[in-house]
Design a protein around this motif. Structure first.
Motif, mmCIF file in Angstrom:
data_model
loop_
_atom_site.group_PDB
_atom_site.id
_atom_site.type_symbol
_atom_site.label_atom_id
_atom_site.label_comp_id
_atom_site.label_asym_id
_atom_site.label_seq_id
_atom_site.Cartn_x
_atom_site.Cartn_y
_atom_site.Cartn_z
ATOM 1 N N ARG A 54 0.843 -1.217 0.000
ATOM 2 C CA ARG A 54 0.000 0.000 0.000
ATOM 3 C C ARG A 54 0.872 1.259 0.000
ATOM 4 N NH1 ARG A 54 -4.498 -0.042 4.249
ATOM 5 N NH2 ARG A 54 -5.508 -1.230 2.626
ATOM 6 N N ALA A 55 1.919 1.284 0.824
ATOM 7 C CA ALA A 55 2.813 2.446 0.880
ATOM 8 C C ALA A 55 3.553 2.616 -0.438
ATOM 9 C CB ALA A 55 3.803 2.294 2.030
ATOM 10 N N THR A 56 3.985 1.516 -1.016
ATOM 11 C CA THR A 56 4.692 1.561 -2.301
ATOM 12 C C THR A 56 3.807 2.173 -3.376
ATOM 13 O OG1 THR A 56 6.021 -0.353 -1.700
ATOM 14 C CG2 THR A 56 5.857 0.150 -4.039
ATOM 15 N N ALA A 57 2.547 1.789 -3.407
ATOM 16 C CA ALA A 57 1.611 2.317 -4.407
ATOM 17 C C ALA A 57 1.280 3.786 -4.160
ATOM 18 C CB ALA A 57 0.330 1.487 -4.410
ATOM 19 N N ARG A 62 7.852 7.310 -6.087
ATOM 20 C CA ARG A 62 8.187 6.012 -6.697
ATOM 21 C C ARG A 62 7.664 5.959 -8.115
ATOM 22 N NH1 ARG A 62 9.672 1.104 -4.199
ATOM 23 N NH2 ARG A 62 10.127 1.360 -2.018
ATOM 24 N N ASP A 63 8.401 5.300 -8.982
ATOM 25 C CA ASP A 63 8.005 5.116 -10.374
ATOM 26 C C ASP A 63 6.971 3.986 -10.422
ATOM 27 O OD1 ASP A 63 7.754 4.647 -13.064
ATOM 28 O OD2 ASP A 63 9.876 4.207 -13.402
ATOM 29 N N PRO A 64 5.759 4.264 -10.906
ATOM 30 C CA PRO A 64 4.738 3.216 -10.972
ATOM 31 C C PRO A 64 5.163 2.024 -11.832
ATOM 32 C CG PRO A 64 3.814 5.346 -11.644
ATOM 33 C CD PRO A 64 5.283 5.536 -11.407
ATOM 34 N N ALA A 65 6.092 2.245 -12.765
ATOM 35 C CA ALA A 65 6.558 1.157 -13.621
ATOM 36 C C ALA A 65 7.590 0.286 -12.905
ATOM 37 C CB ALA A 65 7.159 1.727 -14.895
ATOM 38 N N GLY A 66 7.963 0.682 -11.685
ATOM 39 C CA GLY A 66 8.886 -0.138 -10.900
ATOM 40 C C GLY A 66 10.347 0.090 -11.218
#
Length: 105
Positions: A54-57, A62-66
Motif C-alpha cells: 500500500r505504501a509503495t503504491a 516512486r516510479d509506478p513502472a517499478g
C-alpha cells in the motif's frame, strides 16, 4: 565443532536480538502523500524503513513502472522532522544534527 568455549550448534540456535533491542519499528505517514511505512531510527545517521504494498503504491516519488528507487526525499524529511519532534525515538540519540542554516554565520 566448537566456537570459543561453546558448541557451534548452540550458537546457531540462539536468537539474534541486535535488530530488535531498543525501540521497535513504528508506523509513520509521509507528510506529502500519506504513504504509511514502519520506521526505526537507530541513530541520527541510520534509519530503517519497511515498505508494504500500500505504501509503495501511494508514494508520490516512486516510479509506478517499478524503475530504480533511490529513496523518497519527502519521506526522509518526514522521518527527520518526526525524530526532531520526538514522535519517532532515536535509539542512540547522541547529539542532534544541526541544520545547515544554523551553522552559517
Amino acid at each position: 565443532m566448537w566456537l570459543g568455549n561453546r558448541p557451534a550448534s548452540r550458537l546457531a540456535h540462539r536468537p539474534d536480538h541486535r535488530l530488535t533491542d531498543g525501540a521497535p519499528m513504528r508506523p509513520l505517514a509521509c507528510e506529502r502523500c500519506a504513504a504509511e511505512v514502519l520506521v526505526r531510527k537507530s541513530s541520527w545517521q541510520q534509519t530503517s524503513v519497511q515498505w508494504n504494498a500500500r505504501a509503495t503504491a501511494a508514494c508520490a516519488e516512486r516510479d509506478p513502472a517499478g524503475g530504480a528507487f533511490e529513496g523518497c526525499r519527502s519521506l526522509r524529511d518526514t522521518i527527520r522532522e518526526a525524530a526532531l519532534r520526538g514522535t519517532i525515538e532515536v535509539v542512540d540519540g547522541g547529539e542532534q544534527p544541526t541544520a545547515v542554516a544554523d551553522r552559517i554565520p
